[in-house]
Design a protein around this motif. Structure first.
Motif, PDB file in Angstrom:
ATOM      1  N   SER A   5     -13.662  30.837  49.391  1.00 46.86           N
ATOM      2  CA  SER A   5     -13.270  32.239  49.261  1.00 46.86           C
ATOM      3  C   SER A   5     -13.647  33.001  50.525  1.00 46.86           C
ATOM      4  N   PRO A   6     -12.842  33.978  50.904  1.00 47.99           N
ATOM      5  CA  PRO A   6     -13.158  34.772  52.097  1.00 47.99           C
ATOM      6  C   PRO A   6     -14.534  35.433  52.018  1.00 47.99           C
ATOM      7  N   SER A   7     -14.966  35.881  50.837  1.00 43.41           N
ATOM      8  CA  SER A   7     -16.284  36.516  50.739  1.00 43.41           C
ATOM      9  C   SER A   7     -17.405  35.503  50.958  1.00 43.41           C
ATOM     10  N   ASN A   8     -17.238  34.296  50.451  1.00 47.07           N
ATOM     11  CA  ASN A   8     -18.234  33.244  50.650  1.00 47.07           C
ATOM     12  C   ASN A   8     -18.294  32.834  52.119  1.00 47.07           C
ATOM     13  N   LEU A   9     -17.133  32.736  52.757  1.00 46.80           N
ATOM     14  CA  LEU A   9     -17.080  32.382  54.179  1.00 46.80           C
ATOM     15  C   LEU A   9     -17.734  33.473  55.021  1.00 46.80           C
ATOM     16  N   ASP A  10     -17.449  34.743  54.730  1.00 51.08           N
ATOM     17  CA  ASP A  10     -18.082  35.840  55.469  1.00 51.08           C
ATOM     18  C   ASP A  10     -19.604  35.770  55.356  1.00 51.08           C
ATOM     19  N   SER A  11     -20.102  35.505  54.158  1.00 55.52           N
ATOM     20  CA  SER A  11     -21.549  35.410  53.960  1.00 55.52           C
ATOM     21  C   SER A  11     -22.146  34.296  54.809  1.00 55.52           C
ATOM     22  N   ALA A  12     -21.475  33.163  54.844  1.00 55.74           N
ATOM     23  CA  ALA A  12     -21.976  32.038  55.644  1.00 55.74           C
ATOM     24  C   ALA A  12     -21.922  32.348  57.137  1.00 55.74           C
ATOM     25  N   LEU A  13     -20.823  32.935  57.601  1.00 51.10           N
ATOM     26  CA  LEU A  13     -20.687  33.224  59.028  1.00 51.10           C
ATOM     27  C   LEU A  13     -21.712  34.255  59.491  1.00 51.10           C
ATOM     28  N   ALA A  14     -22.069  35.183  58.630  1.00 51.07           N
ATOM     29  CA  ALA A  14     -23.042  36.222  58.994  1.00 51.07           C
ATOM     30  C   ALA A  14     -24.424  35.641  59.271  1.00 51.07           C
ATOM     31  N   THR A  15     -24.708  34.458  58.737  1.00 48.98           N
ATOM     32  CA  THR A  15     -26.036  33.873  58.952  1.00 48.98           C
ATOM     33  C   THR A  15     -26.266  33.498  60.413  1.00 48.98           C
ATOM     34  N   GLY A  16     -25.221  33.259  61.171  1.00 51.69           N
ATOM     35  CA  GLY A  16     -25.390  32.939  62.590  1.00 51.69           C
ATOM     36  C   GLY A  16     -25.991  34.098  63.361  1.00 51.69           C
ATOM     37  N   GLU A  17     -25.496  35.305  63.114  1.00 50.43           N
ATOM     38  CA  GLU A  17     -26.053  36.500  63.765  1.00 50.43           C
ATOM     39  C   GLU A  17     -27.460  36.796  63.253  1.00 50.43           C
ATOM     40  N   MET A  18     -27.672  36.574  61.957  1.00 49.49           N
ATOM     41  CA  MET A  18     -28.999  36.819  61.385  1.00 49.49           C
ATOM     42  C   MET A  18     -30.038  35.902  62.033  1.00 49.49           C
ATOM     43  N   LEU A  19     -29.680  34.646  62.248  1.00 52.32           N
ATOM     44  CA  LEU A  19     -30.594  33.714  62.899  1.00 52.32           C
ATOM     45  C   LEU A  19     -30.911  34.180  64.318  1.00 52.32           C
ATOM     46  N   SER A  20     -29.898  34.587  65.069  1.00 45.49           N
ATOM     47  CA  SER A  20     -30.126  35.077  66.430  1.00 45.49           C
ATOM     48  C   SER A  20     -31.055  36.288  66.428  1.00 45.49           C
ATOM     49  N   ALA A  21     -30.847  37.206  65.486  1.00 41.60           N
ATOM     50  CA  ALA A  21     -31.687  38.399  65.400  1.00 41.60           C
ATOM     51  C   ALA A  21     -33.134  38.024  65.086  1.00 41.60           C
ATOM     52  N   CYS A  22     -33.330  37.105  64.169  1.00 41.63           N
ATOM     53  CA  CYS A  22     -34.686  36.677  63.814  1.00 41.63           C
ATOM     54  C   CYS A  22     -35.368  35.969  64.984  1.00 41.63           C
ATOM     55  N   LEU A  23     -34.630  35.140  65.695  1.00 44.91           N
ATOM     56  CA  LEU A  23     -35.206  34.444  66.849  1.00 44.91           C
ATOM     57  C   LEU A  23     -35.595  35.420  67.948  1.00 44.91           C
ATOM     58  N   LEU A  24     -34.747  36.395  68.223  1.00 42.86           N
ATOM     59  CA  LEU A  24     -35.075  37.368  69.256  1.00 42.86           C
ATOM     60  C   LEU A  24     -36.264  38.221  68.825  1.00 42.86           C
ATOM     61  N   GLU A  25     -36.308  38.613  67.556  1.00 39.84           N
ATOM     62  CA  GLU A  25     -37.474  39.361  67.070  1.00 39.84           C
ATOM     63  C   GLU A  25     -38.749  38.551  67.273  1.00 39.84           C
ATOM     64  N   ALA A  26     -38.720  37.269  66.937  1.00 40.10           N
ATOM     65  CA  ALA A  26     -39.904  36.419  67.109  1.00 40.10           C
ATOM     66  C   ALA A  26     -40.322  36.329  68.573  1.00 40.10           C
ATOM     67  N   ALA A  27     -39.336  36.198  69.466  1.00 37.03           N
ATOM     68  CA  ALA A  27     -39.649  36.085  70.898  1.00 37.03           C
ATOM     69  C   ALA A  27     -40.252  37.389  71.431  1.00 37.03           C
ATOM     70  N   ILE A  28     -39.685  38.517  71.040  1.00 37.42           N
ATOM     71  CA  ILE A  28     -40.187  39.808  71.518  1.00 37.42           C
ATOM     72  C   ILE A  28     -41.581  40.086  70.965  1.00 37.42           C
ATOM     73  N   SER A  29     -41.810  39.725  69.713  1.00 40.39           N
ATOM     74  CA  SER A  29     -43.121  39.990  69.109  1.00 40.39           C
ATOM     75  C   SER A  29     -44.225  39.199  69.808  1.00 40.39           C
ATOM     76  N   ARG A  30     -43.892  38.070  70.405  1.00 37.00           N
ATOM     77  CA  ARG A  30     -44.883  37.300  71.176  1.00 37.00           C
ATOM     78  C   ARG A  30     -45.397  38.100  72.365  1.00 37.00           C
ATOM     79  N   LEU A  31     -44.593  39.075  72.829  1.00 38.72           N
ATOM     80  CA  LEU A  31     -44.989  39.936  73.946  1.00 38.72           C
ATOM     81  C   LEU A  31     -45.832  41.113  73.471  1.00 38.72           C
ATOM     82  N   ARG A  32     -46.144  41.117  72.182  1.00 39.55           N
ATOM     83  CA  ARG A  32     -46.914  42.199  71.561  1.00 39.55           C
ATOM     84  C   ARG A  32     -46.185  43.545  71.635  1.00 39.55           C
ATOM     85  N   VAL A  33     -44.865  43.475  71.504  1.00 41.51           N
ATOM     86  CA  VAL A  33     -44.017  44.658  71.453  1.00 41.51           C
ATOM     87  C   VAL A  33     -43.626  44.853  69.993  1.00 41.51           C
TER      88      VAL A  33
END
Length: 129
Positions: free
Chosen positions: A38-66
């Protein structure tokens, strides 16, 4: 960067996309499971790629104590129609991003996604492969 942010001189909002190849891999995995997904199920799955990138960048920035937080489609305040796979923005409420900026120096936003009228995550026209 951290010195300027610590002194309150700058605030940053970074919008991230999925890492190269991630969206295609997610779509292929979904279609391997169900060619008629279903298009809604596919959208949910595709959105996880951006969510992963956001979480990884947050983790990297937090290492700088920002002070940093990441936001996804559910918390960005962007609303769309519920035309899954081809969502169009209907409205933007900047309050969640403004609140995050008051509390943090950096806000990382997962791109290409928002929440539709149905309450489910949608991806933008450009994101759909």
């Amino acid at each position: 960067m951290a010195d300027g942010l610590a002194a309150g001189q700058d605030k940053i909002v970074a919008v991230v996309s999925a890492m190269s190849g991630t969206t295609g891999n997610l779509k292929a995995a979904m279609l391997d499971v169900n060619k008629q997904v279903s298009p809604s199920n596919l959208d949910s799955a595709l959105a996880t790629g951006e969510m992963l990138s956001a979480c990884l960048l947050e983790a990297a920035i937090s290492r700088l104590r920002v002070s940093v937080v990441s936001l996804n489609g559910y918390s960005l305040g962007i609303r769309t129609d519920s035309d899954f796979g081809r969502a169009s923005i209907e409205g933007v409420d900047p309050n969640s991003i403004m609140t995050a900026l008051r509390e943090h120096d950096v806000v990382v936003a997962a791109g290409a996604q928002a929440i539709g009228q149905s309450g489910k995550v949608n991806v933008s026209r450009q994101k759909q492969l």
